[in-house]
Design an enzyme around this catalytic site. Structure first.
Site, PDB file in Angstrom:
ATOM      1  N   ALA A 125       0.841  -1.198   0.000  1.00 28.44           N
ATOM      2  CA  ALA A 125       0.000   0.000   0.000  1.00 28.44           C
ATOM      3  C   ALA A 125       0.872   1.243   0.000  1.00 28.44           C
ATOM      4  CB  ALA A 125      -0.929  -0.015   1.201  1.00 28.44           C
ATOM      5  N   PHE A 157      -6.073   2.628  -4.832  1.00 32.30           N
ATOM      6  CA  PHE A 157      -5.507   1.904  -5.982  1.00 32.30           C
ATOM      7  C   PHE A 157      -4.661   0.711  -5.544  1.00 32.30           C
ATOM      8  CE2 PHE A 157      -5.188   6.502  -7.644  1.00 32.30           C
ATOM      9  CZ  PHE A 157      -6.524   6.528  -8.023  1.00 32.30           C
ATOM     10  N   GLU A 243       9.983  -4.255  -9.923  1.00 31.64           N
ATOM     11  CA  GLU A 243       8.542  -4.089 -10.132  1.00 31.64           C
ATOM     12  C   GLU A 243       8.280  -3.565 -11.546  1.00 31.64           C
ATOM     13  OE1 GLU A 243       4.808  -1.300  -8.579  1.00 31.64           O
ATOM     14  OE2 GLU A 243       6.533  -1.618  -7.267  1.00 31.64           O
ATOM     15  N   ARG A 269     -11.226 -13.619 -41.135  1.00 32.55           N
ATOM     16  CA  ARG A 269     -12.284 -12.662 -41.472  1.00 32.55           C
ATOM     17  C   ARG A 269     -12.191 -12.267 -42.952  1.00 32.55           C
ATOM     18  NH1 ARG A 269     -17.336 -10.613 -40.621  1.00 32.55           N
ATOM     19  NH2 ARG A 269     -17.385  -8.341 -40.869  1.00 32.55           N
ATOM     20  N   GLN A 280      -3.093  -4.804 -48.244  1.00 36.08           N
ATOM     21  CA  GLN A 280      -1.742  -4.322 -47.947  1.00 36.08           C
ATOM     22  C   GLN A 280      -1.678  -3.507 -46.658  1.00 36.08           C
ATOM     23  OE1 GLN A 280       0.287  -1.067 -50.197  1.00 36.08           O
ATOM     24  NE2 GLN A 280       1.641  -2.736 -50.884  1.00 36.08           N
ATOM     25  N   LEU A 338      -8.285  -3.232 -36.185  1.00 36.94           N
ATOM     26  CA  LEU A 338      -8.316  -4.248 -37.230  1.00 36.94           C
ATOM     27  C   LEU A 338      -9.488  -5.210 -37.070  1.00 36.94           C
ATOM     28  CD1 LEU A 338      -4.528  -5.066 -37.678  1.00 36.94           C
ATOM     29  CD2 LEU A 338      -6.080  -4.259 -39.446  1.00 36.94           C
ATOM     30  N   GLY A 341     -15.863  -3.380 -36.152  1.00 39.72           N
ATOM     31  CA  GLY A 341     -16.927  -3.271 -35.160  1.00 39.72           C
ATOM     32  C   GLY A 341     -16.893  -4.363 -34.118  1.00 39.72           C
ATOM     33  N   GLY A 364       2.923   1.659 -11.298  1.00 40.71           N
ATOM     34  CA  GLY A 364       4.364   1.455 -11.196  1.00 40.71           C
ATOM     35  C   GLY A 364       5.146   2.736 -11.409  1.00 40.71           C
TER      36      GLY A 364
END
Length: 380
Positions: A125, A157, A243, A269, A280, A338, A341, A364
């Site tokens: 903490a 956090f 860390e 796809r 391309q 890419l 939707g 961090g």
């Protein structure tokens, strides 16, 4: 590009880690995301599998193996399998050095055996509502009264904030001394006056519990001091490079996961009668991603080698952290694009990755702080 930093025992550990994540974590992804936390059971199973605290000395239940390559492999397989939430990196990468290097024999006997088995889940903490990257601005205090510290303040956090049952708290034992008055004190979860606040409602990483912690006249014995009194800031600075190296490992592995998902999608796809990856503009985008990931991996592997040799500098770790996390965000955002939707649909993993990785540039130490640290080391 072939990686050369691993030995056969590392690859055996990789298989153990992958099998564990695929069996014990992946089936629970949706459940944990909805619940906003993982289970305690998965920690116990990780302990049984040898995935926690292997660098703990053998007399306290570990293997006594200090080798960051094992840390890197566990973090890589976490991403490679599409796992979520489990805060093993907090335990292994961040907290372990404090409990191994800075504790007394009595403290080791008290905490380390259950740290290795997963019975003790840890958190550290540092951040406060008014002090994030500025550790010298901490307001949480620990007042000495006889053979006890009395802790007052709040933290925010905090990763593993809900599940943890041992928290290392950064607080001021000499409020007038700035950073020279910071100490690290361990607080057990059942200590009177210690309470958990909200589970924070984050943009991403929903199953990784992040919480507020509150301390109101929390009394702990002075034997819970980690390291030296008023030397906490220096203890933190000593351990922050590893860390940040751990965050960089997560960044490269996360970017690779996003790329591999998108490559598969681009091959499958169809649009205008052909796979979208054959256009391309998309082919070039994927080529750039692959190259950037390989460059990141090469630099990161050298940082891991340097860390094992005790040669990784704070500036090198800061550079690895900011560059890999910025590049991870760039790659993940492009991967989402890419997907079209579908990339915006939560049922696609790329949407979760896009949400989850944004914070990498913040925790961090923000990337702006990382660059400033590097700049100051240049005499600027």
């Amino acid at each position: 590009m072939r990686r050369t930093i691993f030995e056969p025992e590392h690859e055996q550990f990789r298989q153990t880690a992958r099998t564990f994540f695929e069996k014990e974590c992946v089936p629970h992804v949706d459940e944990w995301e909805k619940a906003g936390r993982t289970s305690r059971e998965v920690w116990l199973k990780a302990g049984q599998a040898g995935l926690l605290g292997w660098d703990v000395p053998e007399e306290f239940g570990g293997s006594g193996i200090v080798d960051f390559r094992f840390n890197a492999i566990l973090n890589e397989e976490y991403w490679a399998t599409g796992s979520v939430g489990v805060g093993f990196g907090i335990q292994n990468d961040i907290v372990a050095p404090y409990l191994i290097d800075l504790t007394t024999d009595e403290q080791k006997r008290r905490w380390l055996p259950k740290f290795v088995t997963g019975e003790i889940i840890t958190a550290i903490a540092m951040s406060e509502p008014g002090a994030g990257s500025d550790l010298a601005g901490l307001r949480t205090t620990a007042r000495r009264e006889g053979d006890e510290y009395v802790i007052n303040g709040s933290k925010i956090f905090i990763s593993n904030g809900l599940l943890s049952n041992l928290v290392i708290v950064a607080c001021k034992t000499d409020p007038a001394a700035g950073r020279k008055g910071v100490s690290l004190i361990a607080v057990e979860a059942d200590t009177p006056g210690f309470t958990r606040g909200r589970k924070l409602d984050k943009i991403g990483q929903h199953s990784a519990d992040t919480a507020e912690l509150h301390f109101q006249d929390v009394r702990v014995p002075i034997s819970n001091l980690i390291g030296e009194e008023n030397r906490g800031f220096y203890h933190l600075m000593r351990n922050l490079p590893k860390e940040r190296l751990g965050i960089a490992v997560h960044a490269v592995a996360g970017a690779r996961r996003a790329y591999e998902l998108t490559l598969a999608y681009a091959q499958d796809r169809k649009a205008f009668g052909q796979a979208i990856g054959t256009f391309q503009v998309n082919r070039h985008a994927l080529a750039e991603m692959r190259t950037k990931i390989e460059v990141m991996q090469t630099y990161l592997d050298q940082c891991i080698v340097a860390a094992n040799a005790g040669e990784l500098t704070a500036e090198e770790a800061a550079g690895a952290k900011w560059w890999t996390t910025e590049t991870q965000w760039e790659i993940t955002d492009r991967c989402m694009q890419l997907h079209g939707g579908y990339g915006y649909m939560n049922e696609y993993e790329i949407a979760r990755l896009w949400r989850d990785v944004r914070v990498q540039r913040v925790y961090g130490g923000t990337n702006e702080i990382m660059k400033d640290l590097i700049g100051r080391s240049m005499g600027l």
